[in-house]
Design a protein around this motif. Structure first.
Motif, PDB file in Angstrom:
ATOM      1  N   PHE A 394       0.822  -1.212   0.000  1.00  0.00           N
ATOM      2  CA  PHE A 394       0.000   0.000   0.000  1.00  0.00           C
ATOM      3  C   PHE A 394       0.856   1.261   0.000  1.00  0.00           C
ATOM      4  N   ASP A 395       0.396   2.251  -0.754  1.00  0.00           N
ATOM      5  CA  ASP A 395       1.016   3.576  -0.750  1.00  0.00           C
ATOM      6  C   ASP A 395      -0.083   4.594  -1.018  1.00  0.00           C
ATOM      7  N   ASN A 396       0.066   5.790  -0.469  1.00  0.00           N
ATOM      8  CA  ASN A 396      -0.887   6.852  -0.754  1.00  0.00           C
ATOM      9  C   ASN A 396      -0.137   8.073  -1.260  1.00  0.00           C
ATOM     10  N   SER A 397      -0.814   8.871  -2.080  1.00  0.00           N
ATOM     11  CA  SER A 397      -0.147   9.992  -2.724  1.00  0.00           C
ATOM     12  C   SER A 397      -1.150  11.114  -2.942  1.00  0.00           C
ATOM     13  N   HIS A 398      -0.635  12.315  -3.257  1.00  0.00           N
ATOM     14  CA  HIS A 398      -1.508  13.463  -3.522  1.00  0.00           C
ATOM     15  C   HIS A 398      -0.785  14.430  -4.448  1.00  0.00           C
ATOM     16  N   LEU A 399      -1.532  15.360  -4.984  1.00  0.00           N
ATOM     17  CA  LEU A 399      -0.971  16.396  -5.853  1.00  0.00           C
ATOM     18  C   LEU A 399      -1.028  17.724  -5.109  1.00  0.00           C
ATOM     19  N   GLY A 400       0.094  18.113  -4.571  1.00  0.00           N
ATOM     20  CA  GLY A 400       0.131  19.387  -3.851  1.00  0.00           C
ATOM     21  C   GLY A 400      -0.843  19.450  -2.702  1.00  0.00           C
ATOM     22  N   LEU A 509      14.556  -2.811  11.599  1.00  0.00           N
ATOM     23  CA  LEU A 509      15.713  -3.569  11.124  1.00  0.00           C
ATOM     24  C   LEU A 509      16.366  -2.803   9.980  1.00  0.00           C
ATOM     25  N   LYS A 510      17.665  -2.576  10.103  1.00  0.00           N
ATOM     26  CA  LYS A 510      18.408  -1.867   9.069  1.00  0.00           C
ATOM     27  C   LYS A 510      19.298  -2.874   8.340  1.00  0.00           C
ATOM     28  N   LEU A 511      18.919  -3.166   7.117  1.00  0.00           N
ATOM     29  CA  LEU A 511      19.681  -4.115   6.304  1.00  0.00           C
ATOM     30  C   LEU A 511      20.616  -3.357   5.363  1.00  0.00           C
ATOM     31  N   ALA A 512      21.678  -4.021   4.973  1.00  0.00           N
ATOM     32  CA  ALA A 512      22.627  -3.406   4.042  1.00  0.00           C
ATOM     33  C   ALA A 512      21.936  -3.144   2.709  1.00  0.00           C
ATOM     34  N   PRO A 513      22.279  -2.033   2.040  1.00  0.00           N
ATOM     35  CA  PRO A 513      21.642  -1.705   0.759  1.00  0.00           C
ATOM     36  C   PRO A 513      21.738  -2.826  -0.270  1.00  0.00           C
ATOM     37  N   ALA A 514      22.768  -3.655  -0.189  1.00  0.00           N
ATOM     38  CA  ALA A 514      22.945  -4.751  -1.150  1.00  0.00           C
ATOM     39  C   ALA A 514      22.187  -6.013  -0.749  1.00  0.00           C
ATOM     40  N   ASP A 515      21.531  -6.015   0.404  1.00  0.00           N
ATOM     41  CA  ASP A 515      20.803  -7.193   0.886  1.00  0.00           C
ATOM     42  C   ASP A 515      19.616  -7.490  -0.039  1.00  0.00           C
ATOM     43  N   LYS A 516      19.562  -8.726  -0.547  1.00  0.00           N
ATOM     44  CA  LYS A 516      18.527  -9.109  -1.508  1.00  0.00           C
ATOM     45  C   LYS A 516      17.127  -9.009  -0.911  1.00  0.00           C
ATOM     46  N   ARG A 517      17.019  -9.282   0.398  1.00  0.00           N
ATOM     47  CA  ARG A 517      15.700  -9.206   1.047  1.00  0.00           C
ATOM     48  C   ARG A 517      15.197  -7.768   1.089  1.00  0.00           C
ATOM     49  N   LEU A 518      16.100  -6.839   1.412  1.00  0.00           N
ATOM     50  CA  LEU A 518      15.729  -5.423   1.419  1.00  0.00           C
ATOM     51  C   LEU A 518      15.376  -4.967   0.002  1.00  0.00           C
ATOM     52  N   GLN A 519      16.172  -5.374  -0.955  1.00  0.00           N
ATOM     53  CA  GLN A 519      15.926  -4.959  -2.343  1.00  0.00           C
ATOM     54  C   GLN A 519      14.580  -5.467  -2.854  1.00  0.00           C
ATOM     55  N   PHE A 520      14.196  -6.668  -2.400  1.00  0.00           N
ATOM     56  CA  PHE A 520      12.902  -7.217  -2.791  1.00  0.00           C
ATOM     57  C   PHE A 520      11.762  -6.358  -2.226  1.00  0.00           C
ATOM     58  N   LEU A 521      11.875  -5.996  -0.937  1.00  0.00           N
ATOM     59  CA  LEU A 521      10.842  -5.157  -0.318  1.00  0.00           C
ATOM     60  C   LEU A 521      10.812  -3.772  -0.956  1.00  0.00           C
ATOM     61  N   GLN A 522      11.986  -3.243  -1.291  1.00  0.00           N
ATOM     62  CA  GLN A 522      12.043  -1.949  -1.975  1.00  0.00           C
ATOM     63  C   GLN A 522      11.369  -2.023  -3.350  1.00  0.00           C
ATOM     64  N   LYS A 523      11.581  -3.140  -4.026  1.00  0.00           N
ATOM     65  CA  LYS A 523      10.961  -3.343  -5.340  1.00  0.00           C
ATOM     66  C   LYS A 523       9.440  -3.307  -5.225  1.00  0.00           C
ATOM     67  N   LEU A 524       8.908  -3.952  -4.182  1.00  0.00           N
ATOM     68  CA  LEU A 524       7.462  -3.964  -3.973  1.00  0.00           C
ATOM     69  C   LEU A 524       6.963  -2.558  -3.645  1.00  0.00           C
ATOM     70  N   ARG A 525       7.672  -1.873  -2.723  1.00  0.00           N
ATOM     71  CA  ARG A 525       7.279  -0.521  -2.322  1.00  0.00           C
ATOM     72  C   ARG A 525       7.324   0.448  -3.511  1.00  0.00           C
ATOM     73  N   ASP A 526       8.368   0.343  -4.318  1.00  0.00           N
ATOM     74  CA  ASP A 526       8.529   1.244  -5.463  1.00  0.00           C
ATOM     75  C   ASP A 526       7.438   1.026  -6.513  1.00  0.00           C
ATOM     76  N   GLU A 527       6.986  -0.231  -6.672  1.00  0.00           N
ATOM     77  CA  GLU A 527       5.910  -0.508  -7.620  1.00  0.00           C
ATOM     78  C   GLU A 527       4.607   0.136  -7.153  1.00  0.00           C
ATOM     79  N   ALA A 528       4.333   0.066  -5.838  1.00  0.00           N
ATOM     80  CA  ALA A 528       3.131   0.711  -5.293  1.00  0.00           C
ATOM     81  C   ALA A 528       3.208   2.226  -5.490  1.00  0.00           C
ATOM     82  N   HIS A 529       4.406   2.784  -5.280  1.00  0.00           N
ATOM     83  CA  HIS A 529       4.598   4.228  -5.450  1.00  0.00           C
ATOM     84  C   HIS A 529       4.405   4.612  -6.923  1.00  0.00           C
ATOM     85  N   ARG A 530       4.954   3.806  -7.829  1.00  0.00           N
ATOM     86  CA  ARG A 530       4.806   4.079  -9.263  1.00  0.00           C
ATOM     87  C   ARG A 530       3.338   4.035  -9.674  1.00  0.00           C
TER      88      ARG A 530
END
Length: 599
Positions: A394-400, A509-530
């Motif tokens: 889930f992500d929420n957004s607005h225009l100004g 939990l702070k994972l290293a930027p190269a951590d595949k698990r973090l990158q997977f969650l970022q991929k999901l979050r970024d798709e919701a944002h897009r």
């Protein structure tokens, strides 16, 4: 207290619910006699314990049980329906949840029309003039497209209304019944050929192959590639070899294979003695599966939708305890005799063997492909209660600060774009926006089952909000939140060094930027944002294009509505040829619009 509740269980049909010490729902079950069924789980001695006859999965559950509650109903059938409804809504920890409870698509044609055309539908009507082909799985769209490429049928739903031959006639894909260039009897022969090609898909594939070769000889490689891909899609839709029975009977065949925490349900659809399509579903459960329970749920879920056709003879690879009761239930529900059997010899046994063989192969391929998947790693890292096969983000957004919208995207071994959702929201602050979006999703759990995991674009506060809403609804569901790390009160998102924090049961939990698990969650979050941002952009662009079209002399709301209805999008209107515009809104206005758009 628990022992007393078990001994005092009512001796009527109903539902029993097991809860743990914290009040979380563990399991929902049904029974013809609640007293006998619930008592069978336990052994009464000096201390209440699990019955030694239980499976390892259910034994583990019984060790967690601290309370039991009952709901008494009128009949065993009512209990079956209520059990299914509660499992889908509340998602208990130890129940098996199936999500393939939607009707399958069919290709339909209304033979009462003078110039009928084929369409995809999921709703079956009791009309003798309607002819249905299916049920189909992923091949429905490819088959429909193949029909319109192989046969000169009426191509668009609104074609006949225009009373004028269009571009499809010019390129030889339609015979212009709109201008009476073909008689109904001649058209009916073409429809019959198309129907025969659906039943004998080899004929359809042959026609496509001929057209592909013709396109190649004319150096039309784009068309040839399209035909090649269609042929491949149709072939891949059948996971089994060609089978033709000696009798023209209809069967639905089910086979289930299980390896540890993964299962596959394989279905073969036999119509008039031939396999018309197949489908399969993979399931994952942290605590494994009980095959009898899985067969029961697979059949109940598949035959739950009312608007579909089905075979009256259901073949299952293995017998299960509830088969007779389920057959009676389905017979009464659909008001016709339905049988569930496990054949031991002959052609029907061959179908069972075929289904089992394909289920086994699919499961082996799936397990080899998965092999310690990223979702299993997330399950271990965050101590999730369920293996997160299906994830909603889930992500929420607005225009100004205005026009707030919410977005939900879905991951299930890949992004499922058909399950994406937009939400038009009413609050201005992000906390209230997320609350509104999650409340609306929870309200939809009755129609669309909960996932295994929620991922929120936000921090600890939003995660606590989600957990509170789920607790109010008595739903067991894991929740993670991912937020950008704050440095000097500002989100840090340096390129190549995404410092994101993930909030789970424990502290952030702070994972290293190269951590595949973090990158997977970022991929999901970024798709919701897009998805949220693109919704804003699409709304704004559609509004701008609409205003531009309305500024053209002679263009009114009715004409604009007609264009959008025909072309689907504003982009398609702008890309249309003059001929297509003239067919839609008339020669004079079509010519004027084309000239205005191409200045």
């Amino acid at each position: 207290m628990l022992a007393q509740k078990i001994k005092n269980a009512p001796k009527s049909a109903g539902i029993y619910q097991y809860f743990n010490a914290s009040g979380a729902l563990l399991y929902v079950g049904k029974a013809k006699n609640l007293h006998n069924r619930v008592k069978s789980y336990f052994r009464f001695s000096e201390q209440l314990s699990a019955s030694p006859t239980l499976s390892a999965r259910i034994t583990k559950m019984i060790h967690e049980v601290e309370n039991v509650e009952y709901i008494v109903v009128q009949s065993e059938h009512d209990a079956l329906i209520l059990e299914n409804s509660l499992i889908k809504q509340l998602k208990p920890k130890y129940n098996i949840l199936l999500r393939d409870d939607k009707t399958y698509p069919y290709i339909a044609i209304n033979l009462a029309d003078p110039f009928p055309r084929f369409e995809i539908t999921r709703k079956i009507t009791n009309d003798k003039n309607m002819k249905y082909f299916g049920p189909l799985s992923g091949s429905a769209k490819a088959l429909l497209e193949a029909l319109y490429l192989a046969f000169p049928l009426v191509q668009k739903k609104g074609c006949l209304k225009e009373k004028k031959a269009c571009l499809f006639y010019q390129i030889g894909r339609c015979l212009a019944p709109c201008e009476a260039k073909i008689e109904t009897a001649s058209y009916a022969k073409i429809v019959q050929q198309a129907l025969e090609s659906l039943s004998e898909q080899k004929k359809l594939l042959h026609l496509l192959h001929v057209k592909m070769e013709e396109a190649s000889l004319k150096l039309n490689f784009e068309e040839a590639a399209k035909l090649r891909d269609l042929m491949r899609s149709i072939k891949e839709s059948l996971h089994v070899t060609h089978v033709e029975l000696s009798t023209l009977e209809n069967y639905d065949v089910f086979a289930i294979e299980i390896v540890e925490k993964t299962a596959v349900i394989m279905r073969l659809f036999i119509r008039a003695g031939k396999i018309v399509s197949t489908s399969h579903s993979f399931l994952h459960h942290v605590h494994g599966f009980d095959k009898e329970e899985l067969y029961q749920r697979a059949l109940f879920e598949f035959y739950q939708p009312m608007h579909q056709t089905f075979a009256h003879h259901i073949l299952v690879a293995e017998s299960f305890e509830e088969a007779d009761a389920l057959a009676v239930f389905l017979s009464e529900k659909f008001n016709q005799k339905i049988t569930i059997s496990t054949p031991q010899k002959g052609e029907k046994r061959h179908l069972i063997s075929l289904a089992k063989e394909n289920a086994h192969l699919l499961l082996l391929q799936h397990i080899t492909k998965q092999h310690t998947s990223i979702t299993e790693q997330l399950h271990a890292l965050f101590d999730l209660t369920a293996l997160p096969k299906r994830i909603e983000i889930f992500d929420n957004s607005h225009l100004g600060g205005t026009s707030p919208v919410g977005a939900m995207v879905v991951w299930d071994e890949g992004f499922l774009k058909a399950s994406y959702r937009h939400y038009l929201l009413h609050h201005k602050d992000e906390y209230a926006q997320m609350r509104e979006m999650l409340e609306r999703r929870i309200a939809d759990f009755k129609k669309e089952s909960p996932p295994d995991l929620w991922l929120l674009d936000g921090g600890k506060t939003l995660r606590q909000l989600a957990l509170g809403l789920l607790k109010e609804a008595r739903i067991s569901l894991d929740v993670l939140a991912i937020a950008k790390e704050k440095i000097d009160a500002k989100a840090h998102r340096a390129k190549g060094s995404a410092h994101d924090l993930v909030y789970g049961k424990s502290s952030a939990l702070k994972l290293a930027p190269a951590d595949k698990r973090l990158q997977f969650l970022q991929k999901l979050r970024d798709e919701a944002h897009r998805f949220a941002i693109s919704f804003h952009q699409k709304k704004k662009r559609s509004k701008d294009l609409s205003m531009e079209l309305l500024s053209i002399e002679g263009m009114g709301q009715a004409t604009l509505k007609k264009l959008v209805s025909y072309f689907g999008t504003f982009e398609a209107i702008y890309a249309a040829t003059q001929e297509e515009l003239e067919v839609t809104i008339g020669k004079k206005m079509g010519e004027k619009l084309f000239q205005s758009l191409n200045k």
